[in-house]
Scaffold this active site. Structure first.
Site, PDB file in Angstrom:
ATOM      1  N   GLY A  46      -5.135   9.422 -33.260  1.00 13.36           N
ATOM      2  CA  GLY A  46      -6.000   8.318 -32.891  1.00 13.36           C
ATOM      3  C   GLY A  46      -5.866   8.003 -31.418  1.00 13.36           C
ATOM      4  N   GLN A  51      -6.280   2.913 -23.866  1.00 10.66           N
ATOM      5  CA  GLN A  51      -5.368   4.012 -23.509  1.00 10.66           C
ATOM      6  C   GLN A  51      -5.966   4.938 -22.454  1.00 10.66           C
ATOM      7  OE1 GLN A  51      -4.500   5.106 -27.847  1.00 10.66           O
ATOM      8  NE2 GLN A  51      -2.590   5.602 -26.823  1.00 10.66           N
ATOM      9  N   CYS A  90       2.874   7.395 -30.375  1.00  5.59           N
ATOM     10  CA  CYS A  90       1.689   6.954 -29.639  1.00  5.59           C
ATOM     11  C   CYS A  90       1.533   7.842 -28.416  1.00  5.59           C
ATOM     12  CB  CYS A  90       1.882   5.498 -29.214  1.00  5.59           C
ATOM     13  SG  CYS A  90       0.529   4.835 -28.231  1.00  5.59           S
ATOM     14  N   LEU A  91       0.296   8.242 -28.119  1.00  3.00           N
ATOM     15  CA  LEU A  91       0.059   9.109 -26.956  1.00  3.00           C
ATOM     16  C   LEU A  91       0.438   8.409 -25.645  1.00  3.00           C
ATOM     17  CD1 LEU A  91      -3.321  10.760 -28.031  1.00  3.00           C
ATOM     18  CD2 LEU A  91      -1.036  11.792 -28.060  1.00  3.00           C
ATOM     19  N   HIS A 132      -2.717   1.009 -36.263  1.00  2.00           N
ATOM     20  CA  HIS A 132      -2.172   1.319 -34.941  1.00  2.00           C
ATOM     21  C   HIS A 132      -3.248   1.185 -33.848  1.00  2.00           C
ATOM     22  CE1 HIS A 132       0.571   3.913 -32.321  1.00  2.00           C
ATOM     23  NE2 HIS A 132      -0.555   3.877 -31.642  1.00  2.00           N
ATOM     24  N   GLU A 133      -4.435   1.761 -34.112  1.00  2.00           N
ATOM     25  CA  GLU A 133      -5.473   1.767 -33.075  1.00  2.00           C
ATOM     26  C   GLU A 133      -6.095   0.391 -32.886  1.00  2.00           C
ATOM     27  OE1 GLU A 133      -5.372   4.196 -31.189  1.00  2.00           O
ATOM     28  OE2 GLU A 133      -4.265   5.484 -32.548  1.00  2.00           O
ATOM     29  N   HIS A 136      -4.062  -1.783 -30.727  1.00  2.00           N
ATOM     30  CA  HIS A 136      -4.216  -1.510 -29.287  1.00  2.00           C
ATOM     31  C   HIS A 136      -5.311  -2.388 -28.672  1.00  2.00           C
ATOM     32  CE1 HIS A 136      -1.672   1.789 -28.021  1.00  2.00           C
ATOM     33  NE2 HIS A 136      -2.034   2.575 -29.006  1.00  2.00           N
TER      34      HIS A 136
HETATM   35 ZN    ZN Z   1      -1.095   4.254 -29.701  1.00  2.00          ZN
END
Ligand code: ZN
Length: 164
Positions: A46, A51, A90-91, A132-133, A136
């Site tokens: 995701g 991000q 997480c990226l 999670h997304e 953000h």
């Molecule tokens: Zn993340």
């Protein structure tokens, strides 16, 4: 399409509440296409717009069943149930992992790239990615839910247990 740079934890973009999308225009479509390419390149589950430095309520989530990215514009969780505890990364926090408890089934509503509302339900990893997304988009990260990042040893142990 173009790859976008993924910002890392510590960047201001990751702590801001993102604004809703109101124009479902070519610029949004470009953002979605770029995010899909960026996510694919990073092999992630995701990616949220903040991000890549865009403070809008937009995210992509990998649907485990279809293996396609769901495009979520202005997403909201409408129901959630059950509980799962598992590995999360997480990226924007590359190379680190933690254990996070999330609901096991999550139903969301969101708009598509043309502004049409739809609902979707995710279980397991997809439910985890929804939470999670969407988090953000409100300036929150999974790291707020963990007491520590897993050590290399703990990570190996966890992965071995998963395989059994
Ligand atoms: Zn993340």
């Amino acid at each position: 399409m173009a790859l976008r740079k993924i910002v890392e934890q510590g960047d201001d973009c990751l702590t801001k509440v993102c604004r809703p999308v109101t124009d479902f225009n070519a610029r949004l479509h470009q953002l979605l296409d770029d995010m899909a390419e960026t996510l694919e390149e990073a092999s992630g589950a995701g990616l949220a717009a903040p991000q890549v430095g865009v403070l809008r309520r937009v995210c992509l989530v990998l649907d485990e069943d279809t293996e396609e990215y769901l495009e979520l514009i202005n997403p909201e969780i409408i129901t959630q149930s059950g509980e799962q505890t598992g590995l999360e990364g997480c990226l924007s926090v590359p190379g680190k992992w933690g254990i996070v408890t999330r609901p096991n089934v999550v139903r969301i509503k969101a708009q598509d790239r043309d502004g049409n509302w739809f609902e979707a339900e995710g279980e397991g990893l997809t439910a985890r990615a929804f939470c999670h997304e969407i988090e953000h988009l409100d300036g929150h990260m999974y790291t707020e839910h963990i007491d520590h990042f897993l050590t290399e040893e703990e990570l190996q142990e966890y992965l071995e247990e998963e395989e059994e």
